[in-house]
Write an enzyme that holds these catalytic residues in place. Structure first.
Site, PDB file in Angstrom:
ATOM      1  N   SER A   1       5.636  -7.439  -1.902  1.00 19.38           N
ATOM      2  CA  SER A   1       5.714  -6.053  -1.448  1.00 19.38           C
ATOM      3  C   SER A   1       4.399  -5.604  -0.804  1.00 19.38           C
ATOM      4  O   SER A   1       3.321  -5.972  -1.266  1.00 19.38           O
ATOM      5  CB  SER A   1       6.010  -5.162  -2.651  1.00 19.38           C
ATOM      6  OG  SER A   1       5.720  -3.828  -2.342  1.00 19.38           O
ATOM      7  N   SER A   2       4.537  -4.786   0.228  1.00 20.50           N
ATOM      8  CA  SER A   2       3.339  -4.247   0.894  1.00 20.50           C
ATOM      9  C   SER A   2       2.546  -3.330  -0.039  1.00 20.50           C
ATOM     10  O   SER A   2       1.374  -3.043   0.215  1.00 20.50           O
ATOM     11  CB  SER A   2       3.741  -3.476   2.151  1.00 20.50           C
ATOM     12  OG  SER A   2       4.638  -2.439   1.809  1.00 20.50           O
ATOM     13  N   GLU A   3       3.181  -2.867  -1.128  1.00 19.81           N
ATOM     14  CA  GLU A   3       2.470  -1.998  -2.076  1.00 19.81           C
ATOM     15  C   GLU A   3       1.770  -2.787  -3.192  1.00 19.81           C
ATOM     16  O   GLU A   3       1.359  -2.215  -4.190  1.00 19.81           O
ATOM     17  CB  GLU A   3       3.412  -0.964  -2.692  1.00 19.81           C
ATOM     18  CG  GLU A   3       3.950   0.076  -1.723  1.00 19.81           C
ATOM     19  CD  GLU A   3       2.906   1.050  -1.165  1.00 19.81           C
ATOM     20  OE1 GLU A   3       1.702   0.867  -1.424  1.00 19.81           O
ATOM     21  OE2 GLU A   3       3.304   1.981  -0.458  1.00 19.81           O
TER      22      GLU A   3
ATOM     23  N   HIS B   1       7.868   1.713  -8.508  1.00 19.05           N
ATOM     24  CA  HIS B   1       7.563   2.686  -7.445  1.00 19.05           C
ATOM     25  C   HIS B   1       8.870   3.008  -6.726  1.00 19.05           C
ATOM     26  O   HIS B   1       9.581   2.094  -6.308  1.00 19.05           O
ATOM     27  CB  HIS B   1       6.542   2.094  -6.480  1.00 19.05           C
ATOM     28  CG  HIS B   1       6.454   2.856  -5.186  1.00 19.05           C
ATOM     29  ND1 HIS B   1       6.219   4.218  -5.156  1.00 19.05           N
ATOM     30  CD2 HIS B   1       6.606   2.473  -3.899  1.00 19.05           C
ATOM     31  CE1 HIS B   1       6.220   4.616  -3.900  1.00 19.05           C
ATOM     32  NE2 HIS B   1       6.455   3.580  -3.115  1.00 19.05           N
TER      33      HIS B   1
ATOM     34  N   HIS C   1      11.198   6.177  -4.251  1.00 18.42           N
ATOM     35  CA  HIS C   1      11.181   7.353  -3.367  1.00 18.42           C
ATOM     36  C   HIS C   1      12.296   8.289  -3.818  1.00 18.42           C
ATOM     37  O   HIS C   1      12.979   8.888  -2.992  1.00 18.42           O
ATOM     38  CB  HIS C   1      11.407   6.928  -1.918  1.00 18.42           C
ATOM     39  CG  HIS C   1      10.434   5.912  -1.418  1.00 18.42           C
ATOM     40  ND1 HIS C   1      10.747   4.966  -0.482  1.00 18.42           N
ATOM     41  CD2 HIS C   1       9.133   5.697  -1.740  1.00 18.42           C
ATOM     42  CE1 HIS C   1       9.685   4.207  -0.230  1.00 18.42           C
ATOM     43  NE2 HIS C   1       8.694   4.628  -0.989  1.00 18.42           N
TER      44      HIS C   1
ATOM     45  N   GLY D   1      10.911   1.222  -2.126  1.00 17.86           N
ATOM     46  CA  GLY D   1      10.330   1.109  -3.465  1.00 17.86           C
ATOM     47  C   GLY D   1      10.039  -0.338  -3.821  1.00 17.86           C
ATOM     48  O   GLY D   1      10.289  -1.257  -3.033  1.00 17.86           O
ATOM     49  N   ASN D   2       9.486  -0.536  -5.011  1.00 19.18           N
ATOM     50  CA  ASN D   2       9.164  -1.887  -5.477  1.00 19.18           C
ATOM     51  C   ASN D   2       8.892  -1.859  -6.970  1.00 19.18           C
ATOM     52  O   ASN D   2       8.598  -0.801  -7.534  1.00 19.18           O
ATOM     53  CB  ASN D   2       7.964  -2.472  -4.701  1.00 19.18           C
ATOM     54  CG  ASN D   2       6.997  -1.401  -4.262  1.00 19.18           C
ATOM     55  OD1 ASN D   2       6.249  -0.877  -5.081  1.00 19.18           O
ATOM     56  ND2 ASN D   2       7.052  -1.025  -2.991  1.00 19.18           N
TER      57      ASN D   2
ATOM     58  N   SER E   1       8.790  -8.232  -0.083  1.00 15.93           N
ATOM     59  CA  SER E   1       8.812  -7.237   0.978  1.00 15.93           C
ATOM     60  C   SER E   1      10.069  -7.382   1.837  1.00 15.93           C
ATOM     61  O   SER E   1      10.418  -8.487   2.249  1.00 15.93           O
ATOM     62  CB  SER E   1       7.564  -7.453   1.854  1.00 15.93           C
ATOM     63  OG  SER E   1       7.549  -6.545   2.904  1.00 15.93           O
TER      64      SER E   1
HETATM   65 ZN   LIG Z   1       6.862   3.668  -1.111  1.00 14.80          ZN
END
Ligand SMILES: [Zn+2]
Length: 212
Positions: A72-74, A93, A95, A27-28, A43
């Site tokens: 973060s990759s998101e 974000h 999970h 998550g982030n 990240s």
């Molecule tokens: Zn995710």
């Protein structure tokens, strides 16, 4: 001002873990700064180890302007949502397991518990796109539209928004709660969605309440 935003990102990341919405580095979280940049969790660093000064700051185009660690990759999903929703100041974000259960089934969480109205009349599902992709950002922003403060990401997890990052965390917590109740209800019976008019009325009340 940005320093306070970075501190909020560090603090809410730890809260995400404490609330059981994620594990390890999953998550982030991010917040929009006063000068229209985004402070976002780095990240691959466990939340307990994220210090204020590590928190990356990126432009809306995703270019890193400060912070020692990579963002973060998101990041593309966060910036896509901020671009689409000027009033949104924070994004979470996760999970979280019950909400993610509906995400893998491609099933929206229906409005069977009134608290869902803190996020929407239901929690819709955005179609699948690879994690970290521009497509995922576009699909998430489209699914949230202007009516929803949370959506599921198919085969992946949840995204929740708020006027501030702490408000977005509250939405993420409530989504996991109503997902769990709906899941439990489906296990022992056939829960009926509430009337659309009741959900819309509650949504207005929560909106009003959120502003004060
Ligand atoms: Zn995710």
């Amino acid at each position: 001002m940005t320093e306070a935003d970075r501190k909020t990102v560090s603090r809410i990341g730890k809260q995400l873990l404490k609330e059981g919405l994620t594990r390890a580095t999953g998550g982030n979280v991010s917040t929009r700064t006063a000068d229209e940049t985004v402070a976002i969790s780095p990240s691959g660093i466990p939340y307990p180890e994220i210090e204020r000064q590590d928190v990356p700051v990126v432009t809306m185009e995703g270019e890193q302007v400060s912070g020692s660690d990579p963002p973060s990759s998101e990041t593309p999903m966060h910036t896509a949502i901020y671009e689409n929703r000027p009033e949104v100041g924070g994004i979470v974000h996760s999970h979280s397991p019950y909400a993610s259960t509906f995400a893998v089934l491609d099933e929206p969480i229906e409005g069977t518990h009134y608290l869902i109205a803190q996020a929407g009349t239901e929690i819709p599902v955005a179609g699948y796109a690879p994690p970290g992709s521009e497509d995922l950002g576009r699909l998430a922003a489209e699914t949230l539209g202007t009516d929803y403060d949370a959506c599921l990401l198919r085969n992946h997890g949840v995204v929740a928004v708020g006027e501030t990052l702490p408000a977005a965390l509250e939405v993420a917590i409530v989504v996991e709660y109503v997902a769990r109740i709906h899941y439990q209800a489906l296990n022992i019976g056939n829960p009926e969605p509430m009337a659309e008019s009741d959900l819309t009325e509650l949504r207005d009340i929560f909106d009003e309440y959120g502003r004060h």
